[in-house]
Design a protein around this motif. Structure first.
Motif, PDB file in Angstrom:
ATOM      1  N   LEU A  32      76.097  50.115  30.130  1.00  0.00           N
ATOM      2  CA  LEU A  32      75.701  51.519  30.290  1.00  0.00           C
ATOM      3  C   LEU A  32      76.844  52.443  29.895  1.00  0.00           C
ATOM      4  N   SER A  33      78.050  52.077  30.251  1.00  0.00           N
ATOM      5  CA  SER A  33      79.212  52.904  29.931  1.00  0.00           C
ATOM      6  C   SER A  33      79.504  52.908  28.432  1.00  0.00           C
ATOM      7  N   ARG A  34      79.501  51.734  27.840  1.00  0.00           N
ATOM      8  CA  ARG A  34      79.916  51.613  26.443  1.00  0.00           C
ATOM      9  C   ARG A  34      78.821  51.944  25.438  1.00  0.00           C
ATOM     10  N   GLU A  35      77.585  51.598  25.742  1.00  0.00           N
ATOM     11  CA  GLU A  35      76.544  51.799  24.747  1.00  0.00           C
ATOM     12  C   GLU A  35      75.751  53.078  24.916  1.00  0.00           C
ATOM     13  N   THR A  36      75.676  53.596  26.096  1.00  0.00           N
ATOM     14  CA  THR A  36      74.912  54.830  26.283  1.00  0.00           C
ATOM     15  C   THR A  36      75.814  56.023  26.524  1.00  0.00           C
ATOM     16  N   GLN A  37      77.132  55.775  26.626  1.00  0.00           N
ATOM     17  CA  GLN A  37      78.125  56.808  26.858  1.00  0.00           C
ATOM     18  C   GLN A  37      77.805  57.665  28.082  1.00  0.00           C
ATOM     19  N   LEU A  38      77.212  57.045  29.097  1.00  0.00           N
ATOM     20  CA  LEU A  38      76.954  57.761  30.345  1.00  0.00           C
ATOM     21  C   LEU A  38      78.266  57.908  31.110  1.00  0.00           C
ATOM     22  N   SER A  39      78.379  58.986  31.860  1.00  0.00           N
ATOM     23  CA  SER A  39      79.565  59.185  32.691  1.00  0.00           C
ATOM     24  C   SER A  39      79.486  58.259  33.910  1.00  0.00           C
ATOM     25  N   ARG A  40      80.602  58.153  34.612  1.00  0.00           N
ATOM     26  CA  ARG A  40      80.597  57.344  35.836  1.00  0.00           C
ATOM     27  C   ARG A  40      79.569  57.877  36.818  1.00  0.00           C
ATOM     28  N   ALA A  41      79.499  59.207  36.928  1.00  0.00           N
ATOM     29  CA  ALA A  41      78.551  59.818  37.867  1.00  0.00           C
ATOM     30  C   ALA A  41      77.114  59.481  37.484  1.00  0.00           C
ATOM     31  N   GLU A  42      76.810  59.521  36.178  1.00  0.00           N
ATOM     32  CA  GLU A  42      75.449  59.216  35.729  1.00  0.00           C
ATOM     33  C   GLU A  42      75.105  57.744  35.961  1.00  0.00           C
ATOM     34  N   ILE A  43      76.068  56.864  35.693  1.00  0.00           N
ATOM     35  CA  ILE A  43      75.847  55.435  35.937  1.00  0.00           C
ATOM     36  C   ILE A  43      75.662  55.203  37.429  1.00  0.00           C
ATOM     37  N   SER A  44      76.510  55.829  38.223  1.00  0.00           N
ATOM     38  CA  SER A  44      76.432  55.711  39.687  1.00  0.00           C
ATOM     39  C   SER A  44      75.056  56.119  40.185  1.00  0.00           C
ATOM     40  N   GLN A  45      74.578  57.246  39.687  1.00  0.00           N
ATOM     41  CA  GLN A  45      73.264  57.756  40.110  1.00  0.00           C
ATOM     42  C   GLN A  45      72.145  56.830  39.649  1.00  0.00           C
ATOM     43  N   ARG A  46      72.224  56.369  38.409  1.00  0.00           N
ATOM     44  CA  ARG A  46      71.171  55.520  37.856  1.00  0.00           C
ATOM     45  C   ARG A  46      71.062  54.200  38.619  1.00  0.00           C
TER      46      ARG A  46
END
Length: 189
Positions: free
Chosen positions: A143-157
């Motif tokens: 999620l971090s490397r391929e979708t470039q989501l922030s930590r907060a967005e990954i955390s929420q997802r």
């Protein structure tokens, strides 16, 4: 028991946790088509959607006693299907980047077969090491490397803390570096 079609999702969830095959079959009958349609809209691929839904239900059965529903069964199934669809999309993006990278290499006019073989081996090795990461770590890493989501967005997802995301990313990078360090030397020298 009786006619499972009349049972609520909540009742079926409880029976599923107890290992009731008929409850599982009712959940399957109730949601397989809906989840297939849902993931088909996301993926645009019938076979991938069928596989995703089948794999989801295999996982639900095998991990039935560990499933903790914080909301409805329906929500749990749709969120699980959505997350798996995101994983498929992420893998496709990675594969697309590898293909684009190789195409760029070929477009430059370099036809060094040895270099192509080494590049392909490296891509396969990197992919294998990423997929060898523990499931949650791999999910956060991708999620971090391929979708470039922030930590907060990954955390929420994923429903985990930002600190967990940070720690898992750190561990993933450390593992990959340690596992691939020697591979880089062997392949390029």
């Amino acid at each position: 028991m009786g006619n499972y079609a009349g049972y609520t999702d909540e009742t079926l969830s409880g029976l599923l946790k107890d290992g009731d095959h008929a409850a599982f079959n009712e959940i399957w009958d109730r949601y397989k088509s809906k989840l297939y349609t849902f993931t088909l809209r996301m993926l645009g691929d019938r076979e991938a959607s069928r596989d995703l839904v089948s794999d989801l239900f295999v996982t639900i059965w095998s991990k039935r006693d560990a499933i903790k529903l914080s909301s409805s069964l329906s929500s749990y199934l749709y969120v699980s299907a959505r997350n798996r669809a995101f994983d498929v999309i992420s893998r496709r993006k990675v594969e697309g980047r590898y293909i684009d990278s190789f195409q760029h290499y070929l477009d430059r006019g370099e036809d060094n077969a040895d270099h192509l073989v080494r590049s392909k081996e490296m891509a396969a090795m990197i992919d294998a090491e990423i997929h060898a990461l523990p499931e949650k770590m791999r999910e956060i890493f991708l999620l971090s490397r391929e979708t470039q989501l922030s930590r907060a967005e990954i955390s929420q997802r994923l429903g985990v803390s930002e600190e967990t995301v940070k720690n898992q990313m750190h561990k993933a990078l450390k593992l990959l570096k340690s596992r691939l360090g020697a591979a880089f030397i062997l392949i390029f020298f």
